[in-house]
Design an enzyme around this catalytic site. Sequence first.
Site, mmCIF file in Angstrom:
data_model
loop_
_atom_site.group_PDB
_atom_site.id
_atom_site.type_symbol
_atom_site.label_atom_id
_atom_site.label_comp_id
_atom_site.label_asym_id
_atom_site.label_seq_id
_atom_site.Cartn_x
_atom_site.Cartn_y
_atom_site.Cartn_z
ATOM 1 N N GLN A 1 38.505 41.386 48.709
ATOM 2 C CA GLN A 1 38.420 39.923 48.691
ATOM 3 C C GLN A 1 37.562 39.379 49.836
ATOM 4 O OE1 GLN A 1 39.475 37.983 46.294
ATOM 5 N NE2 GLN A 1 40.787 39.392 45.157
ATOM 6 N N CYS B 1 53.527 40.979 38.549
ATOM 7 C CA CYS B 1 54.578 41.501 37.679
ATOM 8 C C CYS B 1 54.804 42.987 37.923
ATOM 9 C CB CYS B 1 54.225 41.258 36.216
ATOM 10 S SG CYS B 1 55.650 41.240 35.139
HETATM 11 C C1 LIG Z 1 41.003 43.244 42.318
HETATM 12 C C2 LIG Z 1 41.488 43.974 43.502
HETATM 13 C C3 LIG Z 1 41.639 45.376 43.490
HETATM 14 C C4 LIG Z 1 41.387 46.193 42.247
HETATM 15 O O1 LIG Z 1 40.028 46.286 41.988
HETATM 16 P P1 LIG Z 1 39.481 47.029 40.684
HETATM 17 O O2 LIG Z 1 38.025 47.218 40.987
HETATM 18 O O3 LIG Z 1 39.713 46.069 39.565
HETATM 19 O O4 LIG Z 1 40.191 48.309 40.538
HETATM 20 C C5 LIG Z 1 42.062 45.993 44.639
HETATM 21 N N1 LIG Z 1 42.330 45.305 45.759
HETATM 22 C C6 LIG Z 1 42.209 43.965 45.811
HETATM 23 C C7 LIG Z 1 42.513 43.248 47.082
HETATM 24 C C8 LIG Z 1 41.784 43.258 44.692
HETATM 25 O O5 LIG Z 1 41.682 41.937 44.752
#
Ligand SMILES: *Cc1c(COP(=O)(O)O)cnc(C)c1O
Length: 389
Positions: free
Chosen positions: A179, A325
């Site tokens: 993020q 969930c």
């Molecule tokens: C979306 C997200 C993930 C998972 O990422 P993918 O590429 O969809 O496997 C992992 N950590 C955080 C903080 C995320 O926001």
Amino acid sequence: MIYLDNHSTTRVDPIVFEAMKPYFLEKYGNASHGVHRFNWEAESAVENARSQLAQLIGAHEKEIVFTSGATESNHFALLGLIPFLQTNQRKKILSTEIEHASLLGALEQMQARGFVVEWIKTHSDGRLDLLDLQSKLNENVALVSIAYANHEIGTIQDIKAISKLTHESGAIFHTDAVQAIGKVKVNVQEDGIDLLTMSAHKIHGPKGIGALYVRRKNPRVELDSLFWGGNQERGMRAGTPNTPAIVGFGKAAELMGKNLEHESSLIAELRDHLWSELSNISGIIRNGSVAHALSNNLNVSIPGVDGAAMFGAFKNIAVSNASACISGVQDYSQVLTILGVESEMARATLRFGLSRFNTREEINSAANEVISVVKLLREMEKLYDHADR
Ligand SMILES: *Cc1c(COP(=O)(O)O)cnc(C)c1O
């Protein structure tokens, strides 16, 4: 529909899509088998993307390993570290209960393999309790894993302080920076990061491609591959590289890096505008840290409305209630529960994730929709109350 769920996934930027296109239709070589021009072309595109990513986080190209996404990167960072950790007697991992489900899943696997996970406390705004971290760090701790910024409430951690304490006790520091990258100035050297997780689809790149940064020196971190039977990614990740997705990831990273400060401040302005409109709703609370917030995040809880009814009433906005969930029954956010938000409020929670594609007009009409839905639901609630009496 107004898309305001960019913590979940993002629209592929048209510039990214254009960059990827030739690698489906014309330059479709195998990047891991350089015996002719098609393959050399693909290989050089992969290496170019690797350096675009390295540049975004201040790493060396050789420290970037491509994966299928952040879920794999988190598992690779933890499970791949096991042989390295077995060279010492350290058996403890420190993390928080507000981590992303993919990290919590990897931690569970570590527990099944004999490691002990201890949870560090967080303050009610989601910031890590540094004193609690300090008190739990000792010669038994092998690894500390803390997300750079939270995926629900947007709280950014004091990564420099966390990594410093971690290294002083001789442990390895991993961060899930999905993020944060492209929104916060992440620098693996200055921030003291040993392992860092990234994903393309959270930064306007394609889905199904991610990367892990693996520190090469001071200290050198050795990871065991999760997949075998090919020497791609310098033996760390067998399998034909997904060239078009990697090219898109690189381009997405380049765009984020190029516009980081300007774009973040524009998006923060929109976010602040959204909050100033929504704060007219009586009793509304903003979750997370205001001083240490991701530019694109706004997480609010609204008292006196039924969460499910509210989501059901939205017509034109795509916004999340951020309930992962995890337990299969809980229909509200575990993160908020851990931070002390009671269940009714947690159910009536909206997680807004803004992006470069949102406009002021969209923010205005989204705010109006939320305000009128809340007003309607509260009036209905009053009518029922009267009818009861
Ligand atoms: C979306 C997200 C993930 C998972 O990422 P993918 O590429 O969809 O496997 C992992 N950590 C955080 C903080 C995320 O926001």
